[in-house]
Design an enzyme around this catalytic site. Structure first.
Site, PDB file in Angstrom:
ATOM      1  N   HIS A  84       0.839  -1.204   0.000  1.00 20.49           N
ATOM      2  CA  HIS A  84       0.000   0.000   0.000  1.00 20.49           C
ATOM      3  C   HIS A  84       0.871   1.249   0.000  1.00 20.49           C
ATOM      4  O   HIS A  84       1.812   1.342   0.790  1.00 20.49           O
ATOM      5  CB  HIS A  84      -0.916   0.002   1.233  1.00 20.49           C
ATOM      6  CG  HIS A  84      -1.916   1.113   1.205  1.00 20.49           C
ATOM      7  ND1 HIS A  84      -2.114   1.970   2.262  1.00 20.49           N
ATOM      8  CD2 HIS A  84      -2.766   1.505   0.239  1.00 20.49           C
ATOM      9  CE1 HIS A  84      -3.065   2.844   1.932  1.00 20.49           C
ATOM     10  NE2 HIS A  84      -3.473   2.589   0.713  1.00 20.49           N
TER      11      HIS A  84
ATOM     12  N   GLU B  67      -0.200   5.048   0.244  1.00 23.56           N
ATOM     13  CA  GLU B  67      -1.066   6.242   0.300  1.00 23.56           C
ATOM     14  C   GLU B  67      -0.165   7.457   0.134  1.00 23.56           C
ATOM     15  O   GLU B  67       0.909   7.534   0.740  1.00 23.56           O
ATOM     16  CB  GLU B  67      -1.825   6.289   1.632  1.00 23.56           C
ATOM     17  CG  GLU B  67      -2.659   7.548   1.837  1.00 23.56           C
ATOM     18  CD  GLU B  67      -3.684   7.790   0.731  1.00 23.56           C
ATOM     19  OE1 GLU B  67      -4.543   6.927   0.524  1.00 23.56           O
ATOM     20  OE2 GLU B  67      -3.608   8.845   0.060  1.00 23.56           O
TER      21      GLU B  67
ATOM     22  N   HIS C 156      -6.350   4.029  -6.027  1.00 22.85           N
ATOM     23  CA  HIS C 156      -7.555   4.637  -5.439  1.00 22.85           C
ATOM     24  C   HIS C 156      -7.462   6.162  -5.593  1.00 22.85           C
ATOM     25  O   HIS C 156      -6.366   6.700  -5.764  1.00 22.85           O
ATOM     26  CB  HIS C 156      -7.698   4.228  -3.978  1.00 22.85           C
ATOM     27  CG  HIS C 156      -8.310   2.859  -3.849  1.00 22.85           C
ATOM     28  ND1 HIS C 156      -9.415   2.599  -3.082  1.00 22.85           N
ATOM     29  CD2 HIS C 156      -7.972   1.688  -4.441  1.00 22.85           C
ATOM     30  CE1 HIS C 156      -9.732   1.305  -3.185  1.00 22.85           C
ATOM     31  NE2 HIS C 156      -8.868   0.737  -3.996  1.00 22.85           N
TER      32      HIS C 156
ATOM     33  N   GLU D 176     -16.416   1.387   1.061  1.00 23.63           N
ATOM     34  CA  GLU D 176     -16.029   2.184   2.231  1.00 23.63           C
ATOM     35  C   GLU D 176     -17.149   3.120   2.697  1.00 23.63           C
ATOM     36  O   GLU D 176     -17.308   3.350   3.892  1.00 23.63           O
ATOM     37  CB  GLU D 176     -14.747   2.963   1.957  1.00 23.63           C
ATOM     38  CG  GLU D 176     -14.843   3.927   0.788  1.00 23.63           C
ATOM     39  CD  GLU D 176     -13.492   4.569   0.443  1.00 23.63           C
ATOM     40  OE1 GLU D 176     -12.463   4.131   0.968  1.00 23.63           O
ATOM     41  OE2 GLU D 176     -13.475   5.507  -0.367  1.00 23.63           O
TER      42      GLU D 176
HETATM   43  C1  NOJ Z   1      -9.195   5.888   0.593  1.00 19.33           C
HETATM   44  C2  NOJ Z   1      -9.261   4.548  -0.064  1.00 19.33           C
HETATM   45  O1  NOJ Z   1     -10.383   4.423  -0.880  1.00 19.33           O
HETATM   46  C3  NOJ Z   1      -9.258   3.520   1.029  1.00 19.33           C
HETATM   47  O2  NOJ Z   1      -9.423   2.227   0.490  1.00 19.33           O
HETATM   48  C4  NOJ Z   1      -7.977   3.632   1.810  1.00 19.33           C
HETATM   49  O3  NOJ Z   1      -8.020   2.721   2.866  1.00 19.33           O
HETATM   50  C5  NOJ Z   1      -7.798   5.042   2.372  1.00 19.33           C
HETATM   51  N1  NOJ Z   1      -7.959   5.986   1.344  1.00 19.33           N
HETATM   52  C6  NOJ Z   1      -6.440   5.234   3.009  1.00 19.33           C
HETATM   53  O4  NOJ Z   1      -5.434   5.063   2.054  1.00 19.33           O
HETATM   54 CA    CA Z   2     -11.697   6.353  -1.888  1.00 20.09          CA
END
Ligand code: NOJ
Ligand code: CA
Length: 683
Positions: free
Chosen positions: A382, A384, A467, A492
């Site tokens: 992952h 982010e 994402h 989510e």
């Molecule tokens: C938004 C993403 O859609 C989600 O899947 C992710 O867990 C969070 N951002 C944090 O990265």
């Molecule tokens: Ca998202």
């Protein structure tokens, strides 16, 4: 120029003007079956125009083509048609993974060459139209020419004047939450500025979807209503002023229109994939479809945190538990978010502190990946970014190198920031570092960024699931390691509010967002519980989602303790493939319901299933896709008596086993907010 007879046999006619001065030349072309006919003309103001008829009826009235520039006269008027050229294609190509293994690509093509008059600087602009039986794509090709080296595009003025009245399903373009919005259903003339794909059903039943293909080094476009049912492309903004800057020669992405008689024709349609370039990566056997679980739902629900502290989700111990569960229940991967440093502060829309190589003290990434390898499971990585691509571009290669060393071959990326909130500090990936520039998630800069990530990841044999992405335009054909993305409201949202996505959401996604490509929706919340109330879903719908929303990587999103409570549902999830030989929508209407039949790529099994909206209905499924002369054991998961998303009865599920063969039918009742899933194995 080719002899007229030859052109006619290729479905192309250039009308010879009787009096050259008075009659404007006109170029026409038709799709291979003759149902779609294109006409390209110059109007009375010397503007290039295109129009379409289908089955003899006017579908797109004459609509303008052109560009507004920031540093010169517009490329909209003063044009004449200089010449045109035709081509044809008839091919079948193979996907390394996907909804179907073989894709047919049959078209007629015409390139029309326009030239602006002297007072406009004699600029040259070509437009290539590709006509298929189920849609049309066209793109501008700006050739090398004297006096125009770089095009600085303020906006593009490609028009679509839709003639028949109808209904549209769409989300607004350019709003704060990017593509993560609830779909609206309105008359076509009530759309404002929409993202694409935007889907329409016309009064005569014709289904349309407007989108684009091969979005490379250009801004994504929004579908802006100008007046009545006339729309035009408007490009996503850029910090540079001009929304697109390109050196000549270059081609724009293809502007696409899927055209079909019904919902099935709209969905079983490979228009955008066909308009993308073939695989550029060569052997991609390292791209592996598969199911996964993750340390994720707990953070989304706020039971755990991404940040370090007493509720930190990504601990070594918990990850090992998830790896054990994955090994036992046939999941290929375990996603772990929040394993790295940088989550402690205010990362949303900042992201400058994210590390892509340093783990938190309670997460031993070496030990975890070793443990996973022993169990035959892969850690899913992952990254982010908080939308901070300046930080990410400087560090992503080290992040991918670490993952590659540890055997991680799939990485989920993320760009959590509001619209216009992408932080860049170079004009282009790898360029000199300059002042901070704020960019859009679908602007030219971010389009370039995504491809830079995908190309760098490919060097490390890593697949990407983005994402908060830019929309999908079929680039998975060219870069098959771009396996999935978000780009719509996923599961989510159900954690954050009661019925947050609503029961219509998924049967709308199938006919809108999903037309662009795979989505990492993350189904499989079998508890049906968010943090603030239940999901607008029955238990059977959670299984139907695996067939309705295609992705080559498919999550079971719930906590493993919850999944464990549903052994009969897990029996389905453990068997559902994520890579298909064939896929067909066998029953459905836009926004109402969608049932697919998909054939496993690795076995003779078929899977049937899908999702319903808020209205209960019985659908008759026809098993005419099965192989003749074989009988199949059908294991059925379906909504139980009285099931509805609205009450505790959302957990009511029924099971059935029977024998079916080609030509048989089966009636299946779909609850409000319901769904179904059927596994068919040859006996
Ligand atoms: C938004 C993403 O859609 C989600 O899947 C992710 O867990 C969070 N951002 C944090 O990265
Ligand atoms: Ca998202």
């Amino acid at each position: 120029m080719k002899p007229l007879a030859l052109l006619a046999s290729a479905g192309i006619v250039i009308a010879a003007p009787a009096m050259a001065q008075e009659t404007k030349p006109q170029v026409t072309a038709q799709s291979p079956d003759g149902s779609i006919v294109l006409t390209v003309t110059i109007d009375n103001d010397s503007r290039p125009m295109w129009s379409l008829t289908r089955k003899g009826k006017l579908l797109i009235a004459p609509s303008k083509l052109g560009f507004i520039l920031t540093d010169g006269l517009n490329m909209t008027r003063g044009f004449a048609i200089e010449s045109s050229d035709t081509a044809k294609g008839d091919d079948t190509w193979e996907q390394p993974w996907g909804e179907r293994r073989f894709v047919k690509d049959t078209y007629n093509q015409v390139t029309v060459r326009f030239k602006q008059g002297k007072t406009y600087g004699t600029r040259l602009m070509n437009v290539t139209f590709r006509l298929f039986d189920n849609g049309v794509g066209f793109r501008y090709e700006i050739p090398e020419q004297p006096g125009l080296k770089t095009m600085k595009i303020a906006d593009e003025t490609t028009e679509f004047d839709i003639v028949p009245k109808g209904t549209a399903w769409w989300i607004p373009g350019g709003e704060w939450n990017r593509y993560e919005q609830v779909y609206q259903k309105t008359p076509i003339d009530a759309v404002s500025t929409a993202h694409t794909p935007i889907t329409m059903k016309l009064e005569d039943g014709t289904h349309l979807s407007f989108h684009e293909a091969a979005l490379v080094d250009y801004a994504g476009y929004w579908f802006k209503r100008a007046t009545g049912q006339t729309f035009r492309t408007t490009l996503s903004p850029s910090s540079r002023g001009p929304r697109v800057v390109r050196d000549l020669p270059f081609a724009t992405p293809w502007r696409t229109v899927r055209i079909a008689d019904d919902a099935e024709g709209l969905v079983d349609n490979d228009l955008e994939l066909n308009l993308n370039e073939p695989n550029k990566l060569g052997d991609v056997s390292w791209v592996k479809p598969g199911r996964y679980i993750g340390i994720w739902w707990g953070m989304i629900r706020n039971d755990w945190t991404w940040a370090e502290g007493p509720k930190h989700g990504a601990t070594t111990e918990r990850t090992k538990q998830y790896i054990d569960y994955a090994a036992k229940h046939k999941f290929r991967g375990v996603l772990v978010e929040g394993w790295n440093k940088g989550w402690n502060g205010d990362w949303f829309g900042h992201g400058d502190e994210f590390s892509f190589t340093q783990a938190t003290p309670d997460f031993d990434i070496e030990a975890v990946t070793k443990y996973a390898a022993k169990k035959g499971v892969k850690l899913i990585g992952h990254h982010e970014t908080g939308g901070n691509i300046a930080n990410y571009e400087a560090n992503m290669d080290a992040g991918f190198a670490l993952y590659q060393k540890l055997g991680v071959d799939t990485v989920k990326t993320g760009y959590v920031a509001d619209h216009g909130g992408v932080i860049a500090n170079t004009d282009y990936p790898g360029g000199p570092v300059g002042p901070v520039r704020m960019e859009w998630h679908d602007g030219q800069r971010q389009v370039e960024h995504h491809l830079a990530v995908v190309e760098d990841a490919a060097k490390h044999h890593i697949a990407i699931d983005a994402h908060e992405p830019v929309k999908d335009t079929g680039l998975r054909r060219t870069y098959p390691n771009w396996v999935s993305r978000e780009g719509a409201r996923g599961m989510e949202y159900n954690a954050w509010g009661k019925f947050a996505n609503g029961p219509d959401h998924e049967p709308t996604l199938v006919y809108t967002r999903m037309l662009s490509g795979p989505m990492d929706f993350t189904p499989g919340v079998l508890s049906l519980e968010g943090a603030n109330g239940p999901l607008a879903s029955t238990l059977a719908k959670q299984l139907g989602l695996y067939l309705a929303i295609y992705s080559p990587i498919q999550m079971a999103a719930d906590f493993i303790e919850q999944l464990d409570k549903y052994p009969r549902e897990m029996n389905f999830i453990e068997s559902v493939p994520t890579d298909w030989a064939e896929s067909h929508l066998i029953a459905g209407e836009v926004g109402d319901y969608a049932i697919f039949a998909r054939k496993d790529r690795a076995s003779p099994r078929w899977f049937v299933g899908g999702v319903n909206d808020a209205t209960a209905r019985t659908v008759t499924l026809k098993f005419d896709f099965l192989d003749a002369g074989k009988s199949y054991k059908a294991s059925v998961w379906k909504d139980g008596e009285g099931a509805t998303y609205e009450t505790e009865a959302r957990h009511n599920i029924a099971y059935d086993t029977r024998t079916v063969k080609k030509g048989d039918t089966m009636d299946v009742w779909l609850a409000p907010g319901g769904g179904t899933a059927i596994r068919l194995e040859p006996r």
